[in-house]
Design a protein around this motif. Structure first.
Motif, PDB file in Angstrom:
ATOM      1  N   MET A   1       0.846  -1.187   0.000  1.00 21.83           N
ATOM      2  CA  MET A   1       0.000   0.000   0.000  1.00 21.83           C
ATOM      3  C   MET A   1       0.879   1.234   0.000  1.00 21.83           C
ATOM      4  N   THR A   2       0.481   2.235  -0.750  1.00 22.81           N
ATOM      5  CA  THR A   2       1.145   3.536  -0.705  1.00 22.81           C
ATOM      6  C   THR A   2       0.119   4.570  -0.281  1.00 22.81           C
ATOM      7  N   ALA A   3       0.515   5.488   0.614  1.00 19.98           N
ATOM      8  CA  ALA A   3      -0.425   6.452   1.185  1.00 19.98           C
ATOM      9  C   ALA A   3       0.282   7.762   1.493  1.00 19.98           C
ATOM     10  N   ASP A   4      -0.476   8.849   1.463  1.00 16.55           N
ATOM     11  CA  ASP A   4       0.040  10.151   1.877  1.00 16.55           C
ATOM     12  C   ASP A   4       0.108  10.209   3.405  1.00 16.55           C
ATOM     13  N   ASP A   5       0.872  11.168   3.926  1.00 17.66           N
ATOM     14  CA  ASP A   5       0.989  11.272   5.381  1.00 17.66           C
ATOM     15  C   ASP A   5      -0.118  12.100   6.013  1.00 17.66           C
ATOM     16  N   ASP A   6      -1.104  12.532   5.209  1.00 16.88           N
ATOM     17  CA  ASP A   6      -2.291  13.185   5.771  1.00 16.88           C
ATOM     18  C   ASP A   6      -3.537  12.342   5.516  1.00 16.88           C
ATOM     19  N   ILE A   7      -3.333  11.046   5.377  1.00 14.99           N
ATOM     20  CA  ILE A   7      -4.449  10.139   5.140  1.00 14.99           C
ATOM     21  C   ILE A   7      -4.779   9.408   6.435  1.00 14.99           C
ATOM     22  N   PHE A   8      -6.039   8.981   6.545  1.00 13.59           N
ATOM     23  CA  PHE A   8      -6.463   8.127   7.640  1.00 13.59           C
ATOM     24  C   PHE A   8      -6.807   6.766   7.064  1.00 13.59           C
ATOM     25  N   VAL A   9      -6.238   5.724   7.628  1.00  6.11           N
ATOM     26  CA  VAL A   9      -6.523   4.359   7.202  1.00  6.11           C
ATOM     27  C   VAL A   9      -7.270   3.659   8.336  1.00  6.11           C
ATOM     28  N   HIS A  10      -8.445   3.142   8.023  1.00  2.62           N
ATOM     29  CA  HIS A  10      -9.181   2.357   9.023  1.00  2.62           C
ATOM     30  C   HIS A  10      -8.585   0.957   9.003  1.00  2.62           C
ATOM     31  N   MET A  11      -7.560   0.752   9.798  1.00  3.99           N
ATOM     32  CA  MET A  11      -6.770  -0.468   9.733  1.00  3.99           C
ATOM     33  C   MET A  11      -7.571  -1.746  10.018  1.00  3.99           C
TER      34      MET A  11
ATOM     35  N   LYS B   1     -12.283  14.505   2.106  1.00  7.74           N
ATOM     36  CA  LYS B   1     -12.347  13.991   3.468  1.00  7.74           C
ATOM     37  C   LYS B   1     -13.719  13.363   3.684  1.00  7.74           C
ATOM     38  N   ALA B   2     -13.728  12.166   4.236  1.00 12.98           N
ATOM     39  CA  ALA B   2     -14.987  11.465   4.468  1.00 12.98           C
ATOM     40  C   ALA B   2     -15.808  12.158   5.549  1.00 12.98           C
ATOM     41  N   PRO B   3     -17.138  12.088   5.455  1.00 13.60           N
ATOM     42  CA  PRO B   3     -17.984  12.663   6.513  1.00 13.60           C
ATOM     43  C   PRO B   3     -17.751  11.955   7.846  1.00 13.60           C
ATOM     44  N   TYR B   4     -17.902  12.702   8.908  1.00 14.11           N
ATOM     45  CA  TYR B   4     -17.737  12.136  10.242  1.00 14.11           C
ATOM     46  C   TYR B   4     -19.058  11.517  10.696  1.00 14.11           C
ATOM     47  N   HIS B   5     -19.140  10.218  10.687  1.00 13.91           N
ATOM     48  CA  HIS B   5     -20.340   9.534  11.169  1.00 13.91           C
ATOM     49  C   HIS B   5     -20.047   8.054  11.335  1.00 13.91           C
ATOM     50  N   GLN B   6     -20.648   7.434  12.358  1.00 18.57           N
ATOM     51  CA  GLN B   6     -20.390   6.031  12.628  1.00 18.57           C
ATOM     52  C   GLN B   6     -20.824   5.120  11.477  1.00 18.57           C
ATOM     53  N   CYS B   7     -21.829   5.534  10.713  1.00 18.47           N
ATOM     54  CA  CYS B   7     -22.261   4.738   9.562  1.00 18.47           C
ATOM     55  C   CYS B   7     -21.211   4.747   8.455  1.00 18.47           C
ATOM     56  N   ILE B   8     -20.402   5.794   8.404  1.00 19.25           N
ATOM     57  CA  ILE B   8     -19.286   5.863   7.463  1.00 19.25           C
ATOM     58  C   ILE B   8     -18.130   5.018   7.987  1.00 19.25           C
ATOM     59  N   TYR B   9     -17.834   5.135   9.277  1.00 18.84           N
ATOM     60  CA  TYR B   9     -16.707   4.407   9.864  1.00 18.84           C
ATOM     61  C   TYR B   9     -16.867   2.896   9.716  1.00 18.84           C
ATOM     62  N   ASN B  10     -18.100   2.427   9.697  1.00 17.07           N
ATOM     63  CA  ASN B  10     -18.355   0.995   9.641  1.00 17.07           C
ATOM     64  C   ASN B  10     -17.719   0.327   8.432  1.00 17.07           C
ATOM     65  N   GLN B  11     -17.612   1.075   7.306  1.00 23.29           N
ATOM     66  CA  GLN B  11     -17.071   0.493   6.075  1.00 23.29           C
ATOM     67  C   GLN B  11     -15.872   1.256   5.519  1.00 23.29           C
ATOM     68  N   MET B  12     -15.471   2.310   6.188  1.00 23.55           N
ATOM     69  CA  MET B  12     -14.362   3.148   5.733  1.00 23.55           C
ATOM     70  C   MET B  12     -13.073   2.360   5.534  1.00 23.55           C
ATOM     71  N   MET B  13     -12.379   2.654   4.428  1.00 20.52           N
ATOM     72  CA  MET B  13     -11.024   2.144   4.209  1.00 20.52           C
ATOM     73  C   MET B  13     -10.013   3.273   4.381  1.00 20.52           C
ATOM     74  N   THR B  14     -10.185   4.346   3.601  1.00 21.49           N
ATOM     75  CA  THR B  14      -9.293   5.492   3.730  1.00 21.49           C
ATOM     76  C   THR B  14     -10.084   6.790   3.650  1.00 21.49           C
ATOM     77  N   SER B  15      -9.524   7.820   4.220  1.00 18.50           N
ATOM     78  CA  SER B  15     -10.061   9.171   4.098  1.00 18.50           C
ATOM     79  C   SER B  15      -8.887  10.126   4.046  1.00 18.50           C
ATOM     80  N   HIS B  16      -8.984  11.133   3.201  1.00 17.95           N
ATOM     81  CA  HIS B  16      -7.840  12.006   2.942  1.00 17.95           C
ATOM     82  C   HIS B  16      -8.014  13.355   3.625  1.00 17.95           C
ATOM     83  N   GLY B  17      -6.897  13.952   4.024  1.00 21.41           N
ATOM     84  CA  GLY B  17      -6.904  15.305   4.556  1.00 21.41           C
ATOM     85  C   GLY B  17      -7.012  15.377   6.068  1.00 21.41           C
ATOM     86  N   HIS B  18      -6.383  14.424   6.777  1.00 24.67           N
ATOM     87  CA  HIS B  18      -6.469  14.397   8.234  1.00 24.67           C
ATOM     88  C   HIS B  18      -5.085  14.634   8.849  1.00 24.67           C
TER      89      HIS B  18
END
Length: 387
Positions: free
Chosen positions: A199-209, A317-334
């Motif tokens: 995997m390659t990622a920016d350093d301002d990305i969030f990965v839901h590991m 950047k992904a919206p902040y909500h638990q329904c998003i977190y449930n399936q989130m893989m990555t979100s940018h700009g954090h």
């Protein structure tokens, strides 16, 4: 009945001024829309009617001795034993700049914490930070001045503690991102070829590991090959405006469209694809400085196509909500919010509240509201609401 001619003249002038203003706005917007539409029409026409990607690959092929100039840089920081005798599910490269120590520390404390991943998720993920060198005339950051030591020495101290910095002797800049991409595939080829995914990622990305690990474990059990997943750009034309950060002159890339590629913020490939990309870099001209586009050129040359995953974000950047977190893989700009996001996105209650028929129906309604916007929203597409 008396008519006030002065008031009529004022109204006419007001109407004239308003009309001129509206026409100016329409002309500016139309010019931008026209350029965008025309560029994409040309791109798709070239892509599907002319279809000369084979010609592009041949044109960008250069002798190996010449291609070596894009990868033959000295390692200033390296850890060749990082993966030895370990079953590595994922080798994760974080593209960073030397001065971004706070971002690296945030990642080490949250989604990139190898100890947490091993103990809580039961797999081995190796996280390394890849970088070039800082510009010599660039002012040193405040933390370096306070420490009273040189910038490179500060990096050496950081690496002695964490042992996760990979640095080569080229200038770390936007126009050298392709060199950083090549560095990653060459490092995996020589240091960690047995990792199942890269995997390659920016350093301002969030990965839901937790979500990502579960996803990759399932793919690995199925023996997936030719795998490249992320936020896919199809039929994208080169940007010819000199005012754009992504401006590419005709001399560098004269064709009207790029091969398909994934957004460089974060994507994953299987080990066989990583090996193919490595070999492609040995004979391709890497002077184009947009690294995700060069990845697309390499992949096209070896017959690999990207796959879309709706929960890999683009530049948004992904919206902040638990329904998003449930399936989130990555979100940018954090950056500043990464600690809080890690805490709430991985909380056990997320799965509890979004499971079952009631939770599923509730989350579908929420995601429809959050993702199905009437304007461009460069994160998860509307169809993600139904998955």
């Amino acid at each position: 009945m008396f008519v006030n001619f002065r008031r009529i003249r004022k109204c006419q002038w007001l109407q004239l001024m308003t009309t001129c203003l509206l026409l100016s706005v329409v002309m500016v917007c139309w010019e931008e829309l026209d350029n965008n539409v025309v560029s994409h029409v040309k791109s798709y026409s070239y892509r599907y009617l002319v279809n000369s990607f084979t010609f592009i690959n041949k044109s960008l092929t250069i002798p190996r001795e010449q291609a070596r100039s894009f990868s033959n840089f000295q390692y200033l920081l390296d850890h060749p034993d990082k993966c030895i005798n370990q079953d590595v599910l994922l080798l994760l490269f974080v593209k960073t700049s030397p001065e971004n120590i706070e971002r690296r520390n945030a990642i080490r404390s949250t989604w990139g914490n190898e100890t947490y991943i091993q103990n809580s998720l039961g797999v081995t993920v190796k996280v390394v930070f890849v970088m070039g060198t800082i510009q010599t005339k660039k002012e040193e950051p405040a933390w370096s001045k306070r420490s009273g030591i040189g910038f490179q020495e500060q990096l050496l101290q950081e690496d002695r503690v964490h042992r996760d910095l990979i640095q080569q002797n080229f200038l770390d800049s936007f126009h050298n991102l392709t060199l950083k991409l090549i560095m990653q595939f060459h490092w995996m080829h020589s240091r960690c070829p047995h990792a199942r995914f890269l995997m390659t990622a920016d350093d301002d990305i969030f990965v839901h590991m937790p979500n990502l690990v579960s996803y990759l474990q399932d793919l690995s059990s199925k023996g997936v090959t030719d795998f490249w997943v992320g936020r896919v750009h199809r039929g994208a034309p080169p940007i010819r405006s000199k005012n754009s950060k992504y401006y590419v002159p005709f001399e560098m890339y004269p064709w009207m469209t790029y091969p398909d590629y994934t957004a460089g913020a974060g994507y994953v490939v299987s080990s066989d694809v990583a090996d193919k990309i490595y070999h492609a870099t040995l004979t391709l001209n890497a002077s184009i400085y947009i690294d995700d586009v060069f990845m697309g050129i390499c992949a096209n040359a070896v017959g690999v196509s990207p796959q879309e995953h709706v929960y890999f974000s683009g530049e948004g950047k992904a919206p902040y909500h638990q329904c998003i977190y449930n399936q989130m893989m990555t979100s940018h700009g954090h950056v500043e919010d990464i600690y809080d996001l890690w805490r709430v996105a991985t909380h056990p209650q997320v799965k509890q509240r979004t499971s079952g028929l009631g939770g599923s129906l509730y989350c579908t309604a929420v995601k429809l509201t959050l993702l199905c916007k009437p304007y461009h929203f460069n994160t998860y597409p509307c169809k993600a609401a139904f998955l």
